[in-house]
Design a protein around this motif. Structure first.
Motif, PDB file in Angstrom:
ATOM      1  N   TYR A  72       3.656  -9.601   4.424  1.00 13.00           N
ATOM      2  CA  TYR A  72       3.564  -9.767   2.969  1.00 13.00           C
ATOM      3  C   TYR A  72       2.222  -9.307   2.428  1.00 13.00           C
ATOM      4  O   TYR A  72       2.158  -8.582   1.421  1.00 13.00           O
ATOM      5  N   ILE A  73       1.115  -9.710   3.066  1.00 17.84           N
ATOM      6  CA  ILE A  73      -0.207  -9.401   2.531  1.00 17.84           C
ATOM      7  C   ILE A  73      -0.467  -7.896   2.556  1.00 17.84           C
ATOM      8  O   ILE A  73      -1.140  -7.343   1.670  1.00 17.84           O
ATOM      9  N   CYS A  74       0.081  -7.211   3.556  1.00 16.19           N
ATOM     10  CA  CYS A  74      -0.059  -5.746   3.604  1.00 16.19           C
ATOM     11  C   CYS A  74       0.736  -5.097   2.473  1.00 16.19           C
ATOM     12  O   CYS A  74       0.242  -4.185   1.800  1.00 16.19           O
ATOM     13  N   ASP A  75       1.955  -5.564   2.263  1.00 13.90           N
ATOM     14  CA  ASP A  75       2.752  -5.062   1.144  1.00 13.90           C
ATOM     15  C   ASP A  75       2.045  -5.352  -0.183  1.00 13.90           C
ATOM     16  O   ASP A  75       1.982  -4.491  -1.075  1.00 13.90           O
ATOM     17  N   TYR A  76       1.522  -6.576  -0.321  1.00 13.07           N
ATOM     18  CA  TYR A  76       0.863  -6.989  -1.567  1.00 13.07           C
ATOM     19  C   TYR A  76      -0.302  -6.052  -1.916  1.00 13.07           C
ATOM     20  O   TYR A  76      -0.443  -5.610  -3.058  1.00 13.07           O
ATOM     21  N   MET A  77      -1.130  -5.743  -0.925  1.00  5.29           N
ATOM     22  CA  MET A  77      -2.302  -4.897  -1.179  1.00  5.29           C
ATOM     23  C   MET A  77      -1.887  -3.509  -1.665  1.00  5.29           C
ATOM     24  O   MET A  77      -2.454  -2.973  -2.630  1.00  5.29           O
TER      25      MET A  77
END
Length: 296
Positions: A72-77
């Motif tokens: 999720y955090i990679c997608d978010y960035m």
């Protein structure tokens, strides 16, 4: 040197942003391997936060949440990087807003509302909520300035791409009062689940099995202006798509007791996280302040 960092950062963002989403997500999958398996970005913080928040879950269950979080955090960035380069129609196709009738009705009726939300799912995309507002009304976004002025400017540009008006947190009250004196109607959006600084540890509650301090600026502004308060419930539908539901928490803030609105917000955030825990910012040092230390 800082300006050079800004130029290279902007160039890198532009190169990423022109990628179509399907290519961007392939890049995100590679970034996940690097952040999670190679670097182990804040893995100790993430694991401690998850263990303390979900003592009833097994090690295997926590591992599933952990992996989902890093995806999720990679997608978010990367989604945040792409946001300023999206058209309004494209962004509104990817984030849908629900209960907008009551949201708009309260702005019209009271001259303004406060919208509180967590660091959850595609929260950066909620800047598009200005697109559903009446022309002339102001979508204000409270933000914490970044020390590097060039990187700060980069984020401000991204967050104002769809008509949003960025307000540093220490100037929020002044800007709200100014807007009302000019007879302008507004929606004040706050990401209100981060850890307060040492001088703002006013409100404590039990949150995810831990004594936790919450920022109470949203409540204080709502009570001062008597603005209705909404919770923005965020749901990640699938990769690249999000739903934002405006839930009215309080219509008459001046009739509440001190801390009541912040407590309601804390309970809402807790419910959101428990429903699907992989989409919250677990790498934040959310519990760095301890109540016993502050009181001592």
């Amino acid at each position: 040197m800082s300006k050079l960092v800004y130029i290279f950062a902007y160039l890198g963002i532009w190169l990423l942003a022109i990628m179509p989403f399907n290519v961007l997500y392939k890049f995100s999958d590679l970034l996940y391997v690097f952040m999670y398996k190679v670097v182990g970005y804040r893995k100790k913080v993430v694991r401690q936060n998850l263990r303390n928040s979900f003592p009833e879950k097994s090690a295997d269950e926590l591992k599933v949440i952990e992996r989902k979080y890093y995806h999720y955090i990679c997608d978010y960035m990367l989604e945040s990087v792409k946001m300023p380069f999206l058209s309004k129609d494209e962004l509104l196709r990817r984030i849908t807003f629900k209960n907008t009738e009551q949201y708009l009705e309260m702005i019209e009726k009271y001259g303004g509302i406060v919208v509180m939300m967590p660091h959850y799912a595609n929260f950066e995309w909620t800047v598009a909520m200005g697109s559903i507002m009446k022309e002339g009304d102001i979508p204000m976004q409270v933000y914490k300035p970044i020390k590097n002025k060039y990187i700060d400017e980069l984020f401000k540009r991204a967050r104002s791409s769809f008509g949003g008006y960025n307000v540093p947190k220490h100037e929020a009250v002044k800007e709200v009062i100014k807007a009302r004196k000019e007879s302008k109607k507004l929606a004040l959006g706050l990401i209100a689940d981060q850890s307060p600084n040492k001088n703002s540890l006013h409100f404590w509650t039990n949150f995810l099995h831990q004594e936790t301090s919450f920022m109470d600026g949203g409540e204080r502004i709502a009570r001062m202006m008597d603005f209705p308060v909404f919770y923005c419930e965020l749901k990640k539908e699938k990769r690249g798509y999000c739903e934002a539901i405006f839930e009215l928490m309080v219509e008459f803030p001046k009739q509440t007791v001190k801390g009541e609105i912040t407590e309601m917000f804390a309970r809402k955030v807790e419910q959101t996280i428990i429903r699907e825990p992989g989409y919250w910012f677990w790498s934040h040092k959310r519990w760095k302040h301890k109540r016993q230390n502050v009181e001592r």
